[in-house]
Write a protein that holds these residues in place. Structure first.
Motif, PDB file in Angstrom:
ATOM      1  N   GLN A  41       0.826  -1.196   0.000  1.00 53.87           N
ATOM      2  CA  GLN A  41       0.000   0.000   0.000  1.00 53.87           C
ATOM      3  C   GLN A  41       0.865   1.252   0.000  1.00 53.87           C
ATOM      4  O   GLN A  41       1.953   1.276   0.584  1.00 53.87           O
ATOM      5  N   PHE A  42       0.349   2.299  -0.657  1.00 52.22           N
ATOM      6  CA  PHE A  42       1.071   3.553  -0.802  1.00 52.22           C
ATOM      7  C   PHE A  42       0.122   4.717  -0.545  1.00 52.22           C
ATOM      8  O   PHE A  42      -1.108   4.580  -0.660  1.00 52.22           O
ATOM      9  N   GLN A  43       0.678   5.870  -0.229  1.00 48.52           N
ATOM     10  CA  GLN A  43      -0.117   7.059   0.026  1.00 48.52           C
ATOM     11  C   GLN A  43      -0.490   7.800  -1.257  1.00 48.52           C
ATOM     12  O   GLN A  43      -1.391   8.625  -1.257  1.00 48.52           O
ATOM     13  N   ARG A  44       0.201   7.523  -2.331  1.00 51.01           N
ATOM     14  CA  ARG A  44      -0.111   8.150  -3.607  1.00 51.01           C
ATOM     15  C   ARG A  44       0.136   7.165  -4.738  1.00 51.01           C
ATOM     16  O   ARG A  44       0.860   6.185  -4.581  1.00 51.01           O
ATOM     17  N   TRP A  45      -0.449   7.484  -5.881  1.00 51.40           N
ATOM     18  CA  TRP A  45      -0.332   6.577  -7.032  1.00 51.40           C
ATOM     19  C   TRP A  45       1.049   6.705  -7.663  1.00 51.40           C
ATOM     20  O   TRP A  45       1.657   7.780  -7.670  1.00 51.40           O
ATOM     21  N   ALA A  46       1.541   5.607  -8.180  1.00 46.28           N
ATOM     22  CA  ALA A  46       2.803   5.583  -8.911  1.00 46.28           C
ATOM     23  C   ALA A  46       2.685   4.593 -10.058  1.00 46.28           C
ATOM     24  O   ALA A  46       1.888   3.643 -10.004  1.00 46.28           O
TER      25      ALA A  46
END
Length: 456
Positions: A18-23
């Motif tokens: 999981q990440f805080q922003r899209w990549a």
């Protein structure tokens, strides 16, 4: 106070990170375009997007393997026998093929050579996003290609190219190169991973729908990853690599993936001022034409795809002028040479730790096959003792750490190749003698169990 909306969370659908922003790329599993946004459920929890199952989809009924009808198709010849062999017998209609190679190796010249042969049977569509039509025309005239059946276009949008293929129905399509093609609905720049995959998917669907084979030409970098065909190998039916040194006249076309034929076959071409010429006589490339016997020179045979080729293994053993002896190999695995030199020193009592060893495969060929172990061993021992080995003797076999000689596969094809170049005596693993009993009456076959039996 009003509650703050929950923060966005993005999750990789491959590894679950999981990440805080899209990549675009997941840092955990290194996969591209696998990160998607999670939607918030009750209590601030995040859940993955749900698939609408209100109207269940219809699926295809599975069919038994024994009842599947075999699809028959007529392969299209390139007019080059060696290239047809690499492709498994010719070009399969509706297939998507990828030709990869370093910039400047001659991929565009190879494409025009294929177009020359196919243009006799039908129209060929050449899409070039890198060169103008006049540049391609100059190269074609230099190669002596004068025909109205080769159509040139500088279109770069994948959707327009797909429509062009559907309207013209050519025999073959060449797209040079895939790094310059754009899918109009995407905002990514040409050559990015997303554009490469999406544009190639358009061409894959077009090839299957129209039955027109499509060649994609791709450049590779030193890593061969993002900018090149490594990204597309799982999409296409056949992957061909065009290799060669720019300072050398010879080029090798190698199949590394082929859904319609064998993998590993090679075709050799010679670069000339008027184009590429296929080399049919490989013996003059990989074996010295002189019949003079020299120490450190040994003949053997290796498998390249579905056929065997003869090779010449050379070694030079010299007294070391430095504190630590050097081990260098060209065309062979350097680690394998180091290992075999240690085995020779222990079981043949040769003090190679005091000598530099240089090993080479003649003709610029690169092979990493255990069946060359016995030939490498014989060449090193021959050079150390300065004892020439007759050109009528061949060596086949894998050497173990304890000096034993292990069996190799496809022994019949290897022996037939050696017999064809005038070899009359072959040292081979004792375990392979049963397979050759009574088959090669004109060859003197000597079974070897251990290196000591070679007589060095």
């Amino acid at each position: 106070m009003a509650k703050k909306p929950p923060a966005k969370v993005f999750q990789c659908k491959v590894c679950g990170a999981q990440f805080q922003r899209w990549a675009g790329k997941c840092d955990t599993c290194n996969e591209w375009n696998t990160i998607e946004e999670l939607i918030s459920g009750g209590g601030g929890r995040f859940e993955a997007k749900q698939i609408d199952t209100s109207s269940p989809r219809k699926y295809q009924t599975p069919v038994s393997v024994s009842k599947v009808e075999e699809e028959t198709f007529q392969r299209l010849s390139t007019s080059y026998s060696e290239m047809d062999l690499v492709l498994g017998g010719g070009i399969v209609p509706g297939s998507l093929l990828l030709i990869g190679g370093e910039p400047g190796v001659g991929k565009s010249t190879l494409v025009l050579e294929i177009a020359r042969g196919i243009s006799k049977a039908g129209k060929v569509l050449y899409i070039s996003g890198e060169e103008s039509a006049s540049q391609i025309g100059m190269r074609a005239r230099r190669m002596g290609l004068h025909t109205d059946n080769v159509l040139l276009s500088s279109e770069i949008y994948a959707e327009n190219i797909a429509q062009m293929i559907a309207d013209l129905k050519p025999a073959v399509v060449f797209i040079d190169s895939i790094q310059t093609i754009l899918k109009e609905s995407l905002v990514n720049q040409a050559g990015s991973v997303t554009q490469l995959r999406e544009a190639s998917q358009v061409f894959l669907e077009t090839a299957k729908r129209t039955g027109v084979p499509i060649f994609l030409i791709g450049h590779i970098t030193k890593e061969g990853l993002i900018a090149g065909p490594k990204v597309l190998e799982h999409l296409v039916d056949t992957v061909l690599y065009f290799e060669g040194d720019r300072l050398n006249y010879y080029r090798i076309l190698r199949a590394v993936k082929n859904r319609f034929g064998a993998v590993g076959d090679t075709a050799i071409f010679e670069m000339a001022s008027d184009g590429l010429k296929q080399v049919l006589d490989r013996h003059r490339l990989f074996i010295s034409p002189e019949s003079e016997e020299r120490s450190g020179s040994v003949l053997s045979s290796v498998m390249e795809g579905s056929r065997a080729i003869s090779v010449e293994v050379q070694a030079l053993v010299a007294k070391s002028a430095f504190g630590q002896a050097r081990r260098m190999a060209e065309g062979l695995d350097n680690r394998r040479v180091i290992l075999l030199s240690a085995v020779i020193e222990k079981y043949l009592t040769m003090p190679l730790s005091e000598c530099d060893i240089f090993s080479n495969l003649a003709g610029g060929l690169s092979i990493d096959e255990p069946s060359l172990d016995l030939a490498i061993t014989a060449s090193i021992a021959s050079s150390y003792q300065d004892k020439p080995i007759s050109r009528s003797i061949g060596f086949l076999g894998e050497v173990g750490l304890s000096g034993e000689v292990r069996s190799v596969g496809q022994i019949g094809l290897r022996l037939k190749e050696l017999q064809g170049i005038g070899i009359s005596k072959v040292y081979l693993p004792h375990g392979n003698l049963k397979e050759t009993h009574g088959v090669f009456a004109d060859l003197e076959l000597v079974g070897v169990k251990h290196l000591r039996e070679l007589g060095f």
